[in-house]
Design a protein around this motif. Structure first.
Motif, PDB file in Angstrom:
ATOM      1  N   GLU A 138       0.808  -1.216   0.000  1.00  0.00           N
ATOM      2  CA  GLU A 138       0.000   0.000   0.000  1.00  0.00           C
ATOM      3  C   GLU A 138       0.843   1.269   0.000  1.00  0.00           C
ATOM      4  N   LEU A 139       2.144   1.127   0.199  1.00  0.00           N
ATOM      5  CA  LEU A 139       3.021   2.292   0.203  1.00  0.00           C
ATOM      6  C   LEU A 139       3.183   2.850  -1.204  1.00  0.00           C
ATOM      7  N   ASP A 140       3.533   4.123  -1.277  1.00  0.00           N
ATOM      8  CA  ASP A 140       3.829   4.740  -2.561  1.00  0.00           C
ATOM      9  C   ASP A 140       5.020   4.020  -3.199  1.00  0.00           C
ATOM     10  N   PRO A 141       5.024   3.836  -4.530  1.00  0.00           N
ATOM     11  CA  PRO A 141       6.136   3.130  -5.187  1.00  0.00           C
ATOM     12  C   PRO A 141       7.513   3.679  -4.822  1.00  0.00           C
ATOM     13  N   ARG A 142       7.637   4.988  -4.728  1.00  0.00           N
ATOM     14  CA  ARG A 142       8.937   5.557  -4.371  1.00  0.00           C
ATOM     15  C   ARG A 142       9.319   5.170  -2.942  1.00  0.00           C
ATOM     16  N   THR A 143       8.349   5.195  -2.032  1.00  0.00           N
ATOM     17  CA  THR A 143       8.614   4.795  -0.651  1.00  0.00           C
ATOM     18  C   THR A 143       9.022   3.333  -0.588  1.00  0.00           C
ATOM     19  N   GLN A 144       8.391   2.505  -1.413  1.00  0.00           N
ATOM     20  CA  GLN A 144       8.767   1.090  -1.467  1.00  0.00           C
ATOM     21  C   GLN A 144      10.223   0.925  -1.884  1.00  0.00           C
ATOM     22  N   ARG A 145      10.628   1.649  -2.924  1.00  0.00           N
ATOM     23  CA  ARG A 145      12.006   1.531  -3.408  1.00  0.00           C
ATOM     24  C   ARG A 145      13.005   1.955  -2.338  1.00  0.00           C
ATOM     25  N   VAL A 146      12.719   3.082  -1.698  1.00  0.00           N
ATOM     26  CA  VAL A 146      13.634   3.592  -0.675  1.00  0.00           C
ATOM     27  C   VAL A 146      13.726   2.629   0.498  1.00  0.00           C
ATOM     28  N   ARG A 147      12.572   2.165   0.972  1.00  0.00           N
ATOM     29  CA  ARG A 147      12.573   1.282   2.148  1.00  0.00           C
ATOM     30  C   ARG A 147      13.234  -0.050   1.835  1.00  0.00           C
ATOM     31  N   ARG A 148      12.958  -0.586   0.652  1.00  0.00           N
ATOM     32  CA  ARG A 148      13.588  -1.849   0.271  1.00  0.00           C
ATOM     33  C   ARG A 148      15.111  -1.690   0.233  1.00  0.00           C
ATOM     34  N   GLY A 149      15.577  -0.573  -0.323  1.00  0.00           N
ATOM     35  CA  GLY A 149      17.016  -0.340  -0.391  1.00  0.00           C
ATOM     36  C   GLY A 149      17.653  -0.270   0.982  1.00  0.00           C
ATOM     37  N   ILE A 150      16.979   0.394   1.918  1.00  0.00           N
ATOM     38  CA  ILE A 150      17.503   0.508   3.283  1.00  0.00           C
ATOM     39  C   ILE A 150      17.600  -0.864   3.942  1.00  0.00           C
ATOM     40  N   LEU A 151      16.538  -1.651   3.826  1.00  0.00           N
ATOM     41  CA  LEU A 151      16.522  -2.964   4.465  1.00  0.00           C
ATOM     42  C   LEU A 151      17.528  -3.911   3.825  1.00  0.00           C
ATOM     43  N   GLU A 152      17.683  -3.830   2.504  1.00  0.00           N
ATOM     44  CA  GLU A 152      18.649  -4.702   1.841  1.00  0.00           C
ATOM     45  C   GLU A 152      20.074  -4.358   2.267  1.00  0.00           C
ATOM     46  N   ARG A 153      20.367  -3.073   2.396  1.00  0.00           N
ATOM     47  CA  ARG A 153      21.708  -2.678   2.853  1.00  0.00           C
ATOM     48  C   ARG A 153      21.950  -3.135   4.285  1.00  0.00           C
ATOM     49  N   PHE A 154      20.910  -3.069   5.101  1.00  0.00           N
ATOM     50  CA  PHE A 154      21.045  -3.528   6.483  1.00  0.00           C
ATOM     51  C   PHE A 154      21.345  -5.025   6.510  1.00  0.00           C
ATOM     52  N   CYS A 155      20.652  -5.776   5.662  1.00  0.00           N
ATOM     53  CA  CYS A 155      20.853  -7.227   5.620  1.00  0.00           C
ATOM     54  C   CYS A 155      22.249  -7.599   5.129  1.00  0.00           C
ATOM     55  N   GLN A 156      22.802  -6.790   4.238  1.00  0.00           N
ATOM     56  CA  GLN A 156      24.106  -7.100   3.657  1.00  0.00           C
ATOM     57  C   GLN A 156      25.264  -6.779   4.593  1.00  0.00           C
ATOM     58  N   ASN A 157      25.023  -5.970   5.601  1.00  0.00           N
ATOM     59  CA  ASN A 157      26.089  -5.568   6.517  1.00  0.00           C
ATOM     60  C   ASN A 157      26.413  -6.691   7.506  1.00  0.00           C
ATOM     61  N   ASN A 158      27.644  -7.178   7.465  1.00  0.00           N
ATOM     62  CA  ASN A 158      28.117  -8.214   8.398  1.00  0.00           C
ATOM     63  C   ASN A 158      27.251  -9.475   8.384  1.00  0.00           C
ATOM     64  N   GLY A 159      26.591  -9.717   7.260  1.00  0.00           N
ATOM     65  CA  GLY A 159      25.766 -10.918   7.167  1.00  0.00           C
ATOM     66  C   GLY A 159      24.554 -10.905   8.069  1.00  0.00           C
ATOM     67  N   ASP A 160      24.097  -9.710   8.458  1.00  0.00           N
ATOM     68  CA  ASP A 160      22.964  -9.619   9.381  1.00  0.00           C
ATOM     69  C   ASP A 160      21.687 -10.203   8.798  1.00  0.00           C
ATOM     70  N   GLY A 161      21.595 -10.237   7.473  1.00  0.00           N
ATOM     71  CA  GLY A 161      20.389 -10.767   6.858  1.00  0.00           C
ATOM     72  C   GLY A 161      20.180 -12.242   7.114  1.00  0.00           C
ATOM     73  N   ASP A 162      21.257 -12.966   7.422  1.00  0.00           N
ATOM     74  CA  ASP A 162      21.155 -14.408   7.667  1.00  0.00           C
ATOM     75  C   ASP A 162      20.921 -14.744   9.135  1.00  0.00           C
ATOM     76  N   LYS A 163      20.944 -13.751   9.996  1.00  0.00           N
ATOM     77  CA  LYS A 163      20.761 -13.988  11.425  1.00  0.00           C
ATOM     78  C   LYS A 163      19.273 -14.063  11.770  1.00  0.00           C
ATOM     79  N   PRO A 164      18.912 -14.830  12.804  1.00  0.00           N
ATOM     80  CA  PRO A 164      17.495 -14.933  13.197  1.00  0.00           C
ATOM     81  C   PRO A 164      16.925 -13.559  13.551  1.00  0.00           C
ATOM     82  N   PHE A 165      15.811 -13.215  12.947  1.00  0.00           N
ATOM     83  CA  PHE A 165      15.276 -11.870  13.177  1.00  0.00           C
ATOM     84  C   PHE A 165      14.802 -11.681  14.616  1.00  0.00           C
TER      85      PHE A 165
END
Length: 362
Positions: free
Chosen positions: A85-112
């Motif tokens: 339901e978010l605006d497409p631009r907001t989706q792109r920005v938020r996805r980019g932030i979360l993906e960068r967070f996941c890529q840092n020190n392998g945090d994306g593979d850790k139990p949430f």
């Protein structure tokens, strides 16, 4: 001019009609035509945003995403109504932030579920030199875990009480009267640049709204429209009077059929395209640090100087809370209060006699 965009294909049906699709990872999404039209570009941008959410498992490989990991949670979030339901631009920005967070020190593979507030604060503090980016990261994680709690995937939101960094109190530079006059001198009435300035200054709207305004929004001397921001979740309907100064410039300026502001090809601007073009107009006027959003702030500040209340200013800008308006008008409000206070002091005493601001009691 031939439009070439990645993953765009054309098919001809049995009736000889050309159909346009966005095709990626074996999935096809129908796009409205013709190529290059505003409708086509709108559908294309939506398809680009939506494609990763539906094909992320394919891109990464389903076996590469660990169940119950932070990246796994992100994938579930991207599929949810909360994200869609978010605006497409907001989706792109938020996805980019979360993906960068996941890529840092392998945090994306850790139990949430192992994420703790101290982990988020540590990452936030590492970005202290970029407070806006740090706050954006905190906000994205807050929304991610809000989804997890709402859908019973987790029982706590570790980002909920993480403090934002103070950052810059001023934000975008608010145009001064001298800067506005310099821009007007460089771009006289009748130019697109002057029309853009007038629309921004006399309506106080955001860039995404300015590029969409057109004659279809004019009703009996009023601009009637719905703001672009949050239009899907919490739409804000606006009715603004067209003041004589703005009407004069509209009458004297070349405009498009559906939008007042158009490109050199006669097409409506995209929000980013307009921002880039306006930046060039600013440079031509010899100005620095002056943006479209700065005109929105200048409009709000001027209203404050004229004695308008925060609620009156909110009725013009479309803000739903006074927090941002207060930040916009802080300096103007201080100036107005100081002038009012000193006028009262000077009015109580002779003009020929100097009066101290603070009197010592005898």
């Amino acid at each position: 001019m031939k439009v070439k965009l990645r993953y765009v294909v054309e098919d001809i049906d049995r009736h000889g009609n050309v159909r346009i699709y966005y095709r990626r990872h074996g999935r096809k999404t129908r796009l409205r035509g013709p190529l290059g039209s505003p409708e086509f570009l709108e559908d294309y941008n939506k398809a680009v945003v939506a494609a990763p959410a539906t094909t992320l498992n394919t891109v990464l490989g389903a076996n590469q995403i660990k169940p119950q990991s932070l990246r796994w949670l992100c994938v579930q979030y991207y599929k949810s109504a909360m994200f869609q339901e978010l605006d497409p631009r907001t989706q792109r920005v938020r996805r980019g932030i979360l993906e960068r967070f996941c890529q840092n020190n392998g945090d994306g593979d850790k139990p949430f579920k192992m994420m703790m507030p101290r982990h988020i604060r540590k990452r936030r503090d590492e970005m202290v030199d970029r407070p806006e980016a740090a706050n954006g990261m905190v906000k994205a994680l807050r929304q991610l875990y809000k989804y997890a709690v709402r859908y019973d995937l987790h029982d706590a939101n570790p980002a909920e009480k993480i403090e934002y960094l103070s950052g810059s109190a001023e934000g975008f530079h608010s145009w001064t009267l001298a800067e506005i006059e310099r821009f007007e001198k460089q771009h006289p009435v009748g130019t697109k640049a002057r029309l853009a300035l007038a629309l921004a200054l006399y309506t106080g709207q955001r860039r995404a709204d300015l590029v969409a305004l057109g004659r279809q929004h004019v009703r009996d001397g009023w601009l009637v429209f719905t703001q672009h921001k949050n239009r899907k979740r919490k739409p804000v309907h606006m009715e603004l009077p067209i003041i004589p100064a703005l009407q004069h410039i509209l009458d004297a300026s070349p405009t498009g059929d559906l939008t007042f502001l158009v490109t050199s090809f006669g097409k409506p601007f995209t929000s980013n395209g307009f921002g880039n073009r306006f930046h060039k107009w600013v440079e031509e006027a010899g100005l620095e640090n002056c943006s479209v959003h700065g005109l929105r702030k200048a409009a709000a500040a001027r209203l404050a100087e004229l004695g308008c209340t925060e609620f009156e200013i909110m009725a013009i800008t479309g803000h739903t809370t006074s927090k941002e308006v207060t930040r916009y008008t802080r300096a103007a409000s201080q100036k107005t209060r100081a002038e009012s206070a000193l006028k009262r002091i000077s009015g109580e005493h002779s003009k020929d006699k100097s009066v101290p601001l603070f009197r010592k009691d005898n």
